[in-house]
Enzyme design. Structure first.
Site, mmCIF file in Angstrom:
data_model
loop_
_atom_site.group_PDB
_atom_site.id
_atom_site.type_symbol
_atom_site.label_atom_id
_atom_site.label_comp_id
_atom_site.label_asym_id
_atom_site.label_seq_id
_atom_site.Cartn_x
_atom_site.Cartn_y
_atom_site.Cartn_z
ATOM 1 N N SER A 182 0.849 -1.197 0.000
ATOM 2 C CA SER A 182 0.000 0.000 0.000
ATOM 3 C C SER A 182 0.880 1.241 0.000
ATOM 4 C CB SER A 182 -0.891 0.015 1.246
ATOM 5 O OG SER A 182 -1.472 1.285 1.462
ATOM 6 N N TYR A 195 -2.403 -0.914 10.252
ATOM 7 C CA TYR A 195 -2.490 -1.301 8.842
ATOM 8 C C TYR A 195 -1.224 -0.885 8.090
ATOM 9 C CZ TYR A 195 -4.142 -1.159 3.965
ATOM 10 O OH TYR A 195 -4.286 -1.322 2.608
#
Length: 289
Positions: A182, A195
């Site tokens: 990400s 995350y």
């Protein structure tokens, strides 16, 4: 199927808030998973891919692109049965076979079963796409509970290790492992601390495993998308943050799943034969959230 990329005006607001893990069928602004004018050229003909989180979002887009390139796929998902069935329909419409496997990839035994059932059903495993993800927004680290921390790490990094550990000895020379990272691995995220930490770990894992994988004749790379419009977004961020999602990129909009999926096709095919331990960045010139 939808045609054309999305501009800011193509994502009308507001979007419904959702509970985890997010359902694509329930989204008002449906993600664009492939373009009608995308022409497959048998880049993956005869290959078999296992895709975690393959029921919707980026996972669905990767599954349909792989199918259009000639691959059969096994799709792993948690519990989103309706989305998974739709993805299977889309894959089969491309003339490929699709196996559905529900369950929690945070469980090592389930990951072993995913690999075993893929091999049993298709007789081979050429491409492993670690894509399933879990994210929960929090305003401070004090709000990140032990339970949330463990759940996020189990889904986002433990599962990747479990699956690679199970798959690597079964894959033949020329195999491909692709991990979904990400943009948050590189710029961090104030509201997605756990995350973003797992996404940084994914890229370290990718680089660390490259020497061992190449001994087997297998490449391992990552894709670090963001921000991409998927069911995970309305299921994990809300209010103003949701409405402004993706607007700080240079392109002024969130990306669509198809715009990330083509990076996976490249890494899964022979086109990327001289790449391993690397990360691709489809992120709209991202400079913010």
């Amino acid at each position: 199927m939808s045609t054309g990329g999305a501009k800011k005006k193509d994502l009308p607001r507001p979007e419904r808030d959702q509970a985890q893990p997010g359902i694509e069928e329930d989204m008002r602004n449906k993600p664009v998973f492939i373009l009608d004018d995308y022409r497959g050229s048998d880049k993956l003909k005869g290959k078999v891919a296992l895709i975690t989180g393959g029921d919707s979002g980026i996972g669905r887009a990767v599954a349909v692109h792989f199918a259009r390139e000639g691959a059969n796929v096994c799709i792993s998902y948690l519990c989103e049965q309706q989305d998974a069935e739709e993805t299977r329909r889309l894959v089969e419409a491309e003339g490929s076979k699709c196996l559905l496997m529900p369950g929690d990839v945070g469980d090592a035994k389930h990951c072993e079963a995913l690999v075993a059932h893929t091999l049993e059903h298709f007789g081979r495993l050429d491409i492993l796409v670690n894509n399933a993800a879990e994210q929960h927004s929090a305003d401070s680290i004090e709000e990140v509970s032990d339970e949330q921390l463990e759940a996020t790490f189990r889904t986002n990094i433990f599962a990747y290790i479990y699956l690679i550990r199970a798959a690597l000895p079964k894959m033949e020379k020329g195999g491909r492992i692709i991990n979904t990272s990400s943009i948050t691995a590189h710029r961090g995220s104030k509201h997605l601390i756990d995350y973003a930490s797992t996404k940084g770990a994914i890229e370290a894992l990718t680089k660390s495993l490259a020497p061992e994988c190449i001994e087997h004749g297998i490449t391992i790379n990552a894709v670090a998308p963001g921000p991409i419009w998927t069911p995970l977004i309305p299921a994990s961020i809300h209010g103003k943050q949701l409405q402004e999602f993706g607007q700080k990129t240079l392109m002024g909009r969130p990306g669509q799943p198809w715009e990330a999926a083509t990076s996976f096709v490249f890494l899964a095919s022979r086109d990327s034969s001289y790449m391993t331990g690397q990360t691709l960045h489809p992120n709209g010139g991202n400079s913010g959230g």
